[in-house]
Design an enzyme around this catalytic site. Structure first.
Site, PDB file in Angstrom:
ATOM      1  N   SER A 190       4.111   2.418   8.175  1.00 43.35           N
ATOM      2  CA  SER A 190       3.996   1.161   7.481  1.00 43.35           C
ATOM      3  C   SER A 190       4.587   0.463   6.217  1.00 43.35           C
ATOM      4  CB  SER A 190       2.397   1.924   6.169  1.00 43.35           C
ATOM      5  OG  SER A 190       1.754   2.869   6.650  1.00 43.35           O
ATOM      6  N   ASP A 213      -1.052  -7.262   1.500  1.00 39.92           N
ATOM      7  CA  ASP A 213      -0.235  -6.075   1.321  1.00 39.92           C
ATOM      8  C   ASP A 213       1.389  -6.413   1.895  1.00 39.92           C
ATOM      9  OD1 ASP A 213      -0.011  -3.609   1.677  1.00 39.92           O
ATOM     10  OD2 ASP A 213      -0.345  -3.306   4.067  1.00 39.92           O
ATOM     11  N   HIS A 230       0.925  -1.044   0.367  1.00 41.82           N
ATOM     12  CA  HIS A 230       0.326   0.358  -0.338  1.00 41.82           C
ATOM     13  C   HIS A 230       0.781   1.162   0.024  1.00 41.82           C
ATOM     14  CE1 HIS A 230       0.598  -0.242   4.428  1.00 41.82           C
ATOM     15  NE2 HIS A 230       0.390   1.628   4.515  1.00 41.82           N
TER      16      HIS A 230
END
Length: 240
Positions: free
Chosen positions: A198, A110, A51
């Protein structure tokens, strides 16, 4: 959901560079801006979250290893090594034409492997984490890290880290319909990752080795009681 600018919540400054930790910097108007994290798994390869590339193509990123301060992630100063991305490897479901990640469910698969344009030079400040063993995944003595925003919502001057534990999915604090076997959750004592972290590492010590068991992916809020961060389960993708 974890966005693109995360934080290590209730963590502490690392004492030095974490060898397997990288920063993914987005190049905007000639500036390198912290966007995501990642984990070195080989001289030419970095593990991160897919992502991180939802909004921008991989050609717009640099990969910084060996950095300690946030300033060091932006150029080859001190122990920092900067690389560009040669190729991005990802599970089926990523649409090259739109660069939009088509997940089986909203938050699944992901994961991405970055192939670098030239290899890192391994030394005391730059080196890989191990992949998990196919038979066993460590769940304690785990560490999350990154340069994302801290509790004050400001970016830290130096790399942050926090010790966490891995929990069974039924203890994550979410409706189980949002979770599946390709995820793990981790936290404890309100310690958590959040948005600019992230793609960064969830690494656990196993027989004296740093083993990457998760990739920072998503969560509800940051550092909430009995609601843990959700990470891509690296063990699930050993054949990827």
């Amino acid at each position: 959901k974890r966005g693109i600018s995360a934080q290590i919540v209730h963590g502490d400054p690392a004492l030095r560079p974490i060898p397997y930790q990288v920063a993914l910097n987005l190049i905007i108007d000639g500036e390198n801006l912290i966007w995501c994290g990642g984990t070195i798994i080989g001289r030419n390869f970095v593990l991160t979250a897919m992502h991180c590339f939802d909004q921008n193509p991989y050609q717009m990123f640099t990969v910084a290893a060996g950095a300690y301060t946030i300033v060091q992630t932006k150029s080859e100063t001190g122990s920092t090594q900067l690389r560009r991305i040669k190729r991005l490897h990802f599970p089926l479901g990523y649409n090259n034409r739109t660069r939009a990640y088509q997940r089986r469910s909203e938050k699944s698969n992901d994961i991405a492997i970055i192939e670098l344009d030239e290899p890192f030079e391994f030394n005391e400040n730059v080196g890989p984490a191990c992949l998990p063993n196919a038979e066993q995944m460590p769940r304690s003595g785990c560490l999350i890290s990154g340069w994302g925003k801290v509790e004050s919502l400001k970016y830290p001057r130096v790399l942050q880290r926090a010790t966490v534990s891995v929990f069974p999915l039924e203890e994550c604090g979410y409706d189980l319909t949002y979770l599946n076997a390709n995820m793990v959750c981790a936290g404890g004592n309100n310690k958590d990752s959040c948005q600019a972290d992230s793609g960064g590492p969830l690494v656990c010590e196993h027989f004296g080795k740093a083993v990457v068991v998760g990739i920072t992916s998503w969560g509800k809020g940051c550092g909430l009681d009995k609601v843990y961060g959700v990470y891509t389960n690296v063990h699930f993708y050993l054949d990827f």
